[in-house]
Scaffold this active site. Structure first.
Site, PDB file in Angstrom:
ATOM      1  N   GLU A   1       0.642  -2.170  12.395  1.00 54.41           N
ATOM      2  CA  GLU A   1       0.721  -3.632  12.437  1.00 54.41           C
ATOM      3  C   GLU A   1       1.026  -4.184  13.826  1.00 54.41           C
ATOM      4  O   GLU A   1       1.132  -5.394  14.006  1.00 54.41           O
ATOM      5  CB  GLU A   1       1.774  -4.114  11.438  1.00 54.41           C
ATOM      6  CG  GLU A   1       1.374  -3.821   9.998  1.00 54.41           C
ATOM      7  CD  GLU A   1       2.515  -4.015   9.024  1.00 54.41           C
ATOM      8  OE1 GLU A   1       3.653  -4.261   9.465  1.00 54.41           O
ATOM      9  OE2 GLU A   1       2.273  -3.903   7.809  1.00 54.41           O
TER      10      GLU A   1
ATOM     11  N   TRP B   1       0.827  -1.210   0.000  1.00 54.96           N
ATOM     12  CA  TRP B   1       0.000   0.000   0.000  1.00 54.96           C
ATOM     13  C   TRP B   1       0.862   1.261   0.000  1.00 54.96           C
ATOM     14  O   TRP B   1       0.373   2.347  -0.304  1.00 54.96           O
ATOM     15  CB  TRP B   1      -0.915   0.011   1.225  1.00 54.96           C
ATOM     16  CG  TRP B   1      -0.194   0.262   2.514  1.00 54.96           C
ATOM     17  CD1 TRP B   1       0.863  -0.441   3.030  1.00 54.96           C
ATOM     18  CD2 TRP B   1      -0.475   1.292   3.467  1.00 54.96           C
ATOM     19  NE1 TRP B   1       1.255   0.074   4.226  1.00 54.96           N
ATOM     20  CE2 TRP B   1       0.455   1.137   4.531  1.00 54.96           C
ATOM     21  CE3 TRP B   1      -1.410   2.316   3.531  1.00 54.96           C
ATOM     22  CZ2 TRP B   1       0.460   1.978   5.642  1.00 54.96           C
ATOM     23  CZ3 TRP B   1      -1.407   3.152   4.638  1.00 54.96           C
ATOM     24  CH2 TRP B   1      -0.479   2.972   5.673  1.00 54.96           C
ATOM     25  N   ASP B   2       2.157   1.106   0.313  1.00 53.62           N
ATOM     26  CA  ASP B   2       3.065   2.249   0.290  1.00 53.62           C
ATOM     27  C   ASP B   2       2.961   3.006  -1.026  1.00 53.62           C
ATOM     28  O   ASP B   2       3.003   4.237  -1.059  1.00 53.62           O
ATOM     29  CB  ASP B   2       4.527   1.779   0.414  1.00 53.62           C
ATOM     30  CG  ASP B   2       4.782   0.859   1.591  1.00 53.62           C
ATOM     31  OD1 ASP B   2       3.818   0.449   2.240  1.00 53.62           O
ATOM     32  OD2 ASP B   2       5.957   0.555   1.840  1.00 53.62           O
TER      33      ASP B   2
ATOM     34  N   LYS C   1       3.401   0.815  15.933  1.00 52.92           N
ATOM     35  CA  LYS C   1       4.564   0.747  15.044  1.00 52.92           C
ATOM     36  C   LYS C   1       4.675   2.031  14.227  1.00 52.92           C
ATOM     37  O   LYS C   1       5.762   2.500  13.921  1.00 52.92           O
ATOM     38  CB  LYS C   1       4.408  -0.457  14.117  1.00 52.92           C
ATOM     39  CG  LYS C   1       5.552  -0.685  13.146  1.00 52.92           C
ATOM     40  CD  LYS C   1       5.270  -1.884  12.253  1.00 52.92           C
ATOM     41  CE  LYS C   1       6.415  -2.153  11.293  1.00 52.92           C
ATOM     42  NZ  LYS C   1       6.098  -3.263  10.349  1.00 52.92           N
ATOM     43  N   GLN C   2       3.527   2.580  13.877  1.00 54.90           N
ATOM     44  CA  GLN C   2       3.465   3.766  13.022  1.00 54.90           C
ATOM     45  C   GLN C   2       2.131   4.464  13.270  1.00 54.90           C
ATOM     46  O   GLN C   2       1.222   3.878  13.847  1.00 54.90           O
ATOM     47  CB  GLN C   2       3.589   3.364  11.557  1.00 54.90           C
ATOM     48  CG  GLN C   2       2.469   2.469  11.056  1.00 54.90           C
ATOM     49  CD  GLN C   2       2.885   1.643   9.848  1.00 54.90           C
ATOM     50  OE1 GLN C   2       3.746   0.795   9.941  1.00 54.90           O
ATOM     51  NE2 GLN C   2       2.252   1.889   8.715  1.00 54.90           N
TER      52      GLN C   2
END
Length: 780
Positions: A498, A369-370, A610-611
């Site tokens: 994630e 998806w990046d 994580k983000q």
């Protein structure tokens, strides 16, 4: 926030990356930094003459975007609907080889003495050039100059110019120009993000040939049934006597050129290289196509290819260049990042951009998806034809996405979390298939593309099919839950973060799914009115009924959107706030990244990210939230975000800018701008961080430049960092090219191309016409 700045590795220069000494310790990393590619062919920066250093200090990789082998995914305990087949981008035949011998002694940087060494990546010229002065073990001194190009104009072509000059002797010189097909992928890494599931050699040589100065090799995969050709041709530039001999190896060819060299005279061997695959062309025509390619290149000459490369990049930089005055490190960093993005991206609608580009084998060369959320905006606003190709790639995977949805018992289409050409390749479904948001991420990219280009033909001919099939999927996946007030809920999903998996009502997923459904509803009705024939065609193809479209609207109107009254924030999901909260400062530094040091169960039971998940949502749908809401959520989530994902710092930088946390915005920007050049995570040897590189551009344009697109309008709230004297960048939007220039005194907008357009700066409407428009700076 942890301090992740590191000592600079390379001198700060505006347009080049310069390595000034050779070291075994830095060799592996530099093979990534000095890699060259053109979106189709990628070559790591390994040496033409070879490398005799210790094991695990080099990896010789050459890649073709989208060329892969398949393998069975083996599970200790399988389950229905688990991904069955993996795909791995292959390391293909090494064609860079030009070995050099002088009077029988081999040119080798690890033998003899290096009297001078320099390697330069020139981002204006698109060339890597190496200059070496070397003394052999017996005292013979050589000057060697090598140039390498992977042509951005000619998709199938690379070229090398290898020049040698004897300094203190006359004698025999031998060039051995070769193709080596005895290659394999990395498969012994302990890092799950790097190693391949392919064991040993997977390419079989089925044809080879050598004649005079040219040669070729054809290899075939064992399971995916793809073949490719690598062909070479060589030219000795100096008009001197030489002898040619050659040999056929088991998995390669050699062209040997011998000559008598005179002291003080330079001799240049130019090598032209071509790759073609059966994915794009008839297998029986591959050799002829490759030989034709290098014949044309040889006739044109190395200098012509050099000139073409510089002209291509001149055009690119006219649109994409970001000028920063006041910080040389960041000026160099953003240009390096943009250059690698251009090198890495597929431009043919059949390929995409892998997480590591074409510089390494991390994540097996898969597309994520990046490319839709992080990378696509960079191309959309600088080189929109590439953005279109990226969306077209997703359209070309639609049948595979339909099959995946059907396999999991759903209607519509479900795009794979990670893949090369369609099937789901993620073996860990909690952080793979469960990231259903991939569907809406793709639609978000489609929507942004249409808004920025007005390309309604693309939307009606291709995009709407993606749109309707993904809307179908969401309406089928969700359900109206009585204990949630009969709201439309989407349960058992994983959001972008994630470190929190298989949750109910992930906020990012619900918000972006709502956007997907709403856009589908609106476009279906727009097509009915404006292009009824096209609508009837697609409705007939999909068997799409009005009641289904109305069901999308019902889901939109009743979507459950998480909110915590107690904390006045958006909870990441239904369970997140009910977990134990630990901050990043409480975790020992040697335990990062957590996924390599903690069991997933230990990660999942905490409030730890994580983000950014909620914050990414607020950036992508900025118009839905107030600045106060943004600040409250930022303050809540920042202390618990590890930044274990390279996707993370850019979003924090952008939002910190808007909130007024200027110091944090700058620190986060530094983390992303020089992540690879300064090797923050000590893993650049495995390849670039493509999404982080794109995040750098977003942190400049959306962060310091304050650009937002609201309901088809371009808005700016620029904030020049106190460390800078000037920031300048270009934006392509609706057929216009707009330059934005920030100084400490004012903001200057200039319409460089296209018709007049209204934009907004600090909510003030400005009619941009040819010329300059100044707005007073509000930095203070």
């Amino acid at each position: 926030m942890a301090n992740k700045t590191k000592k600079p590795i390379y001198p700060f220069e505006d347009w080049v990356i310069r390595e000034t000494q050779f070291s075994i310790d830095t060799n592996y990393r530099n093979e990534t930094i000095f890699a060259l590619a053109n979106g189709y062919i990628g070559m790591r920066g390994t040496f033409e003459e070879g490398y005799s250093g210790p094991k695990n200090t080099s990896f010789n990789g050459t890649y073709i975007n989208g060329f892969y082998e398949i393998h069975d995914i083996v599970y200790p305990e399988g389950g229905y609907g688990f991904a069955k087949i993996g795909q791995t981008m292959l390391n293909v035949a090494d064609s860079k080889i030009i070995k050099l011998y002088v009077d029988g002694e081999q040119f080798d940087l690890l033998k003899g003495k290096i009297l001078f060494y320099e390697r330069v990546l020139d981002m204006k010229k698109g060339v890597v050039e190496r200059k070496v002065k070397w003394e052999s073990p017996t005292g013979k001194v050589l000057e060697v100059k090598i140039k390498r190009i992977v042509s951005l104009n000619r998709q199938h072509l690379a070229a090398i110019s290898f020049t040698v000059e004897p300094v203190n002797f006359s004698g025999k010189i031998r060039f051995i120009s070769a193709i080596d097909g005895n290659v394999s992928n990395i498969n012994d890494s302990e890092d799950v993000r790097v190693g391949s599931n392919l064991k040993g050699k997977v390419l079989k040589t089925i044809d080879k040939g050598v004649e005079g100065l040219k040669g070729w090799i054809v290899q075939k995969t064992q399971k995916s049934n793809f073949s490719y050709v690598c062909a070479i041709d060589n030219v000795l530039v100096r008009d001197s006597k030489y002898e040619v001999s050659n040999s056929l190896e088991e998995d390669g060819v050699k062209v040997i050129v011998d000559l008598e060299a005179e002291k003080g005279t330079s001799y240049t061997l130019n090598k032209f290289i071509s790759y073609y695959t059966s994915k794009d062309f008839d297998e029986n025509k591959l050799v002829a196509l490759a030989l034709e390619e290098i014949e044309k290149a040889k006739n044109d000459g190395f200098e012509t290819i050099e000139k073409e490369q510089e002209e291509f990049l001149n055009s690119f930089w006219k649109n994409a260049d970001v000028i920063i005055e006041g910080d040389k490190a960041l000026q160099q960093g953003i240009r390096f990042n943009e250059f690698h993005l251009l090198q890495s991206v597929g431009r043919d609608g059949k390929t995409n951009i892998a997480a590591k580009g074409l510089t390494g084998e991390g994540y097996e060369g898969h597309y994520f998806w990046d490319s839709d959320i992080y990378i696509m905006p960079f191309f959309l606003y600088t080189k929109p034809e590439i953005a279109k190709a990226l969306v077209m790639y997703r359209y070309n995977l639609l049948d595979a996405a339909r099959s995946r949805a059907k396999e999991l018992g759903h209607k519509g289409a479900l795009y794979p979390w990670r893949t090369i050409d369609g099937p789901e390749c993620s073996a860990y479904f909690p952080a793979g298939t469960a990231q259903y948001h991939i569907n809406a991420d793709i639609v978000y990219a489609l929507k942004r593309y249409v808004e920025a280009t007005n390309d309604l033909d693309f939307l009606y001919d291709y995009g709407c099919e993606i749109l309707f099939e993904t809307a179908r999927f969401w309406e089928d996946l969700g359900a109206y839950i009585p204990l949630k007030g009969n709201r439309f809920c989407i349960n058992c999903v994983t959001g972008p973060d994630e470190y929190t998996a298989l949750v109910d009502n992930n906020a990012y997923t619900n918000y972006i799914a709502k956007m997907n459904l709403e856009y589908a509803y609106d476009i279906a009705n727009k097509m009915k009115k404006e292009v009824p024939e096209k609508y009837q065609k697609i409705a007939s193809k999909l068997n799409l009924k009005d009641q289904e479209i109305n069901a999308w609207k019902k889901a939109v109107d009743n979507m459950y959107l998480p909110y915590s009254k107690e904390l006045d924030i958006i909870p990441q999901d239904d369970s997140f706030l009910y977990k134990e909260r630990i901050t990043v400062d409480e975790i020992p530094q040697d335990q990062f990244p957590l996924l390599l040091h903690w069991h997933y169960l230990d990660i999942y039971r905490y409030q730890i990210c994580k983000q950014p998940d909620v914050l990414l949502l607020m950036f992508l749908q900025r118009e839905k939230f107030t600045k106060d809401e943004l600040k409250k959520n930022y303050d809540y989530y920042e202390p618990i975000t590890t930044h274990d994902s390279s996707l993370s710092p850019a979003i924090f930088s952008i939002l910190a800018n808007e909130i007024g946390y200027t110091d944090k915005a700058y620190k986060y920007f530094m983390m992303t701008a020089r992540m690879d050049l300064d090797d923050y995570n000590d893993n650049v040897k495995d390849g670039i961080h493509a999404a982080s590189m794109a995040g750098t551009w977003s942190a400049v344009v959306n962060g310091f430049g304050g650009m937002r697109v609201y309901t088809n309008e371009l808005h700016f709230e620029p904030r020049l960092p106190k460390e800078w004297n000037l920031l300048s960048f270009n934006v392509r939007y609706k057929g216009r090219k707009i330059n934005v220039k920030l100084t400490k005194e004012n903001v200057v907008f200039a319409l460089l191309e296209g018709e007049p357009i209204e934009i907004y700066c600090f909510d003030e409407k400005i009619l941009l016409e040819k010329g300059e428009n100044k707005v007073e700076s509000r930095n203070n």
